[in-house]
Design a protein around this motif. Structure first.
Motif, PDB file in Angstrom:
ATOM      1  N   GLU A 227       0.813  -1.220   0.000  1.00  0.00           N
ATOM      2  CA  GLU A 227       0.000   0.000   0.000  1.00  0.00           C
ATOM      3  C   GLU A 227       0.845   1.269   0.000  1.00  0.00           C
ATOM      4  OE1 GLU A 227      -2.814  -0.383   3.211  1.00  0.00           O
ATOM      5  OE2 GLU A 227      -4.327  -1.223   1.872  1.00  0.00           O
TER       6      GLU A 227
ATOM      7  N   PRO B  88      -2.425  12.642   0.015  1.00  0.00           N
ATOM      8  CA  PRO B  88      -2.031  12.094   1.317  1.00  0.00           C
ATOM      9  C   PRO B  88      -1.041  10.951   1.157  1.00  0.00           C
ATOM     10  CG  PRO B  88      -4.420  12.272   1.148  1.00  0.00           C
ATOM     11  CD  PRO B  88      -3.870  12.527  -0.224  1.00  0.00           C
ATOM     12  N   PHE B  89      -0.064  10.910   2.049  1.00  0.00           N
ATOM     13  CA  PHE B  89       0.830   9.762   2.124  1.00  0.00           C
ATOM     14  C   PHE B  89       0.263   8.742   3.109  1.00  0.00           C
ATOM     15  CE2 PHE B  89       5.389   8.177   2.955  1.00  0.00           C
ATOM     16  CZ  PHE B  89       5.335   7.345   1.851  1.00  0.00           C
ATOM     17  N   GLY B  90      -0.575   9.210   3.994  1.00  0.00           N
ATOM     18  CA  GLY B  90      -1.312   8.333   4.910  1.00  0.00           C
ATOM     19  C   GLY B  90      -2.701   8.086   4.338  1.00  0.00           C
ATOM     20  N   PRO B  91      -3.672   7.771   5.186  1.00  0.00           N
ATOM     21  CA  PRO B  91      -5.037   7.527   4.704  1.00  0.00           C
ATOM     22  C   PRO B  91      -5.604   8.732   3.960  1.00  0.00           C
ATOM     23  CG  PRO B  91      -4.810   6.834   6.997  1.00  0.00           C
ATOM     24  CD  PRO B  91      -3.554   7.568   6.641  1.00  0.00           C
ATOM     25  N   GLY B  92      -6.462   8.474   3.003  1.00  0.00           N
ATOM     26  CA  GLY B  92      -7.084   9.533   2.228  1.00  0.00           C
ATOM     27  C   GLY B  92      -8.412   9.980   2.795  1.00  0.00           C
ATOM     28  N   HIS B  93      -8.717   9.513   3.974  1.00  0.00           N
ATOM     29  CA  HIS B  93      -9.997   9.876   4.601  1.00  0.00           C
ATOM     30  C   HIS B  93      -9.832   9.808   6.100  1.00  0.00           C
ATOM     31  CE1 HIS B  93     -10.233   5.562   5.168  1.00  0.00           C
ATOM     32  NE2 HIS B  93      -9.896   5.470   3.900  1.00  0.00           N
ATOM     33  N   PHE B  94     -10.657  10.543   6.807  1.00  0.00           N
ATOM     34  CA  PHE B  94     -10.603  10.540   8.272  1.00  0.00           C
ATOM     35  C   PHE B  94     -11.913  11.063   8.814  1.00  0.00           C
ATOM     36  CE2 PHE B  94      -9.164  14.671   6.851  1.00  0.00           C
ATOM     37  CZ  PHE B  94      -9.662  15.568   7.792  1.00  0.00           C
TER      38      PHE B  94
ATOM     39  N   VAL C 110     -12.800  13.534   3.233  1.00  0.00           N
ATOM     40  CA  VAL C 110     -11.965  12.926   2.201  1.00  0.00           C
ATOM     41  C   VAL C 110     -10.921  13.952   1.783  1.00  0.00           C
ATOM     42  CG1 VAL C 110     -11.914  12.022  -0.158  1.00  0.00           C
ATOM     43  CG2 VAL C 110     -13.792  11.423   1.362  1.00  0.00           C
ATOM     44  N   VAL C 111      -9.719  13.474   1.551  1.00  0.00           N
ATOM     45  CA  VAL C 111      -8.669  14.362   1.044  1.00  0.00           C
ATOM     46  C   VAL C 111      -8.359  13.930  -0.390  1.00  0.00           C
ATOM     47  CG1 VAL C 111      -6.370  15.311   1.423  1.00  0.00           C
ATOM     48  CG2 VAL C 111      -7.729  14.513   3.374  1.00  0.00           C
ATOM     49  N   TRP C 112      -8.858  14.707  -1.332  1.00  0.00           N
ATOM     50  CA  TRP C 112      -8.623  14.397  -2.734  1.00  0.00           C
ATOM     51  C   TRP C 112      -7.234  14.871  -3.141  1.00  0.00           C
ATOM     52  CZ3 TRP C 112     -12.692  11.582  -3.883  1.00  0.00           C
ATOM     53  CH2 TRP C 112     -13.946  11.917  -3.380  1.00  0.00           C
TER      54      TRP C 112
ATOM     55  N   PHE D 256       2.880  14.587   3.269  1.00  0.00           N
ATOM     56  CA  PHE D 256       2.068  14.411   2.069  1.00  0.00           C
ATOM     57  C   PHE D 256       2.993  14.124   0.887  1.00  0.00           C
ATOM     58  CE2 PHE D 256      -2.549  15.696   1.974  1.00  0.00           C
ATOM     59  CZ  PHE D 256      -2.774  15.537   3.325  1.00  0.00           C
TER      60      PHE D 256
ATOM     61  N   TYR E   8      -4.154  17.698   6.121  1.00  0.00           N
ATOM     62  CA  TYR E   8      -5.408  16.961   6.322  1.00  0.00           C
ATOM     63  C   TYR E   8      -6.535  17.932   6.669  1.00  0.00           C
ATOM     64  CZ  TYR E   8      -3.636  12.210   5.977  1.00  0.00           C
ATOM     65  OH  TYR E   8      -3.119  11.034   5.484  1.00  0.00           O
TER      66      TYR E   8
ATOM     67  N   LEU F 234      -7.033  20.510   3.530  1.00  0.00           N
ATOM     68  CA  LEU F 234      -7.539  19.987   2.259  1.00  0.00           C
ATOM     69  C   LEU F 234      -8.720  19.038   2.432  1.00  0.00           C
ATOM     70  CD1 LEU F 234      -4.189  19.222   0.335  1.00  0.00           C
ATOM     71  CD2 LEU F 234      -5.531  21.340   0.372  1.00  0.00           C
ATOM     72  N   GLY F 235      -8.965  18.565   3.656  1.00  0.00           N
ATOM     73  CA  GLY F 235     -10.062  17.625   3.868  1.00  0.00           C
ATOM     74  C   GLY F 235     -11.414  18.257   3.570  1.00  0.00           C
ATOM     75  N   GLU F 236     -12.254  17.525   2.864  1.00  0.00           N
ATOM     76  CA  GLU F 236     -13.593  18.006   2.492  1.00  0.00           C
ATOM     77  C   GLU F 236     -14.627  16.990   2.958  1.00  0.00           C
ATOM     78  OE1 GLU F 236     -13.829  18.895  -1.673  1.00  0.00           O
ATOM     79  OE2 GLU F 236     -11.776  19.621  -1.741  1.00  0.00           O
TER      80      GLU F 236
ATOM     81  N   ALA G 256     -16.999  14.106   3.100  1.00  0.00           N
ATOM     82  CA  ALA G 256     -17.032  12.934   2.225  1.00  0.00           C
ATOM     83  C   ALA G 256     -18.379  12.857   1.511  1.00  0.00           C
ATOM     84  CB  ALA G 256     -16.816  11.673   3.042  1.00  0.00           C
TER      85      ALA G 256
END
Lengths: 311, 60
Positions: free
Chosen positions: A122, A162-168, A177-179, A198, B17, B20-22, B24
């Protein structure tokens, strides 16, 4: 109905019966294969016993030395979510996960991809290292805590992802979500790189997005026209259903070699065609395929089912 | 051996994070099974496995 699959060789699936991808594969392998389905949630709700070579779950059992298996998801969405790291609840949670990890990494099981292989694959920088040594084109990429360290040859428009998860889940409880996004080189937000690593990449101008799915040395391609789409096509829900079935001998062979080099039996890969050729973007060793056109979707489902059936 | 002082993790509020986080999209929100390509990791919602587990398995 009698079955050719018994306790000694029945297929094993780690995932949930509520997962659409699991449902599709179950339908493809048919009732006779008698697969054993488990994830952390089922483990919590069902009596089980695990030894070095045998797993019993309720009134089902499987001998681990002969089974063929597919790991879809360790746990369903939101399972024990919000557990505080380091707490007693976290220890309990981790103990259930450890059971699934023991199954998912069992050396006697013929996994489509074993758990350690999925986790290792991954990492996007590892993917690029493998691609580089295979001569596969990738976007120039850097991870740094200091934006001033970004080489000039990445250009003035940088793609940040993101280098880590793309969502939190944010503090307000809402999912985020981080697009992948384009930032100017002098964007003030890049001053925060020390707070969370990142990926920064050169921007590749996409004419077409490719999703290449590989399974056991074969591959299938979905093609998406990039015109009018945002940099990250996943922002556009309709784009998921706008892929057309395609073929690209060069990309498919490269995708198959990359999957083999990374040691994954299954992969969903994102590629971009620009004006020159194709660029490898990233690989998901547990990625989705059901949003792709029927010709791709059905072939991938059949390939996963064939692995489980040993056919 | 010198050790660094314990770090204040409140700087995460100023990470990319946060910036840029939006929100979902509904089909990708946690708690829903998804067919989209938004959440594709094997442990999509969680930090399921400790580093110790992964290191041990890789070395096994």
């Amino acid at each position: 109905m009698s079955s050719a699959f018994g306790v000694r060789n029945r297929p094993l699936i780690i995932g949930s019966a509520d997962d659409e991808h699991v449902q599709a594969v179950l339908a493809a392998i048919g009732d006779g294969a008698n697969p054993l389905l488990v994830d952390t949630e089922r483990l919590e709700d069902t009596p089980f016993t695990l030894t070095a070579d045998r797993f019993e779950l309720g009134d089902e059992a499987i001998e681990l030395g002969r089974s063929r298996a597919w790991l879809r998801r360790l746990s369903p969405p939101r399972w024990r979510m919000g557990t505080v790291s380091g707490s007693r609840d976290a220890a309990v949670r981790a103990s259930f996960v450890s059971v699934i990890v023991a199954l998912g990494s069992h050396p006697g099981v013929d996994w489509l991809t074993p758990y350690p292989g999925i986790i290792a694959a991954e990492n996007k920088l590892r993917q690029y290292a493998h691609a580089d040594r295979l001569g596969i084109r990738t976007p120039r990429t850097i991870v740094t805590s200091d934006a001033a360290s970004v080489p000039r040859d990445l250009g003035n428009k940088l793609v940040a992802k993101p280098f880590g998860p793309g969502h939190f889940v944010a503090d307000d409880g809402e999912a985020r979500v981080v697009w992948a996004q384009t930032l100017d080189r002098d964007d003030e937000r890049l001053r925060t790189l020390a707070a969370a690593p990142f990926l920064l990449q050169e921007r590749v101008e996409a004419r077409e997005h490719l999703r290449v799915v590989t399974c056991k040395g074969k591959s299938w391609v979905g093609v998406l026209d990039a015109e009018g789409l945002p940099l990250d096509w996943r922002r556009n829900d309709d784009a998921h259903h706008a892929f057309a079935s395609g073929a690209d001998e060069h990309v498919q062979r490269a995708a198959e070699r990359l999957a083999r080099d990374l040691g994954v039996g299954y992969s969903s890969q994102d590629w971009i065609r620009d004006g020159r050729d194709a660029v490898f973007i990233d690989l998901n060793p547990a990625g989705q395929w059901l949003f792709l056109p029927a010709a791709v979707r059905d072939a991938v489902t059949a390939a996963v089912a064939a692995h489980l059936l040993g056919s | 051996m010198t050790t660094r002082p314990s770090r204040d993790h409140s700087d995460a509020e100023n990470s990319l994070y946060s910036l840029l986080g939006e929100p979902a999209p509904p089909q990708a929100a946690a708690g829903e099974t998804s067919l989209t390509a938004t959440k594709e990791t094997v442990d999509a919602d969680t930090e399921d496995v400790s580093d110790d587990d992964v290191i041990r398995l890789r070395g096994a």
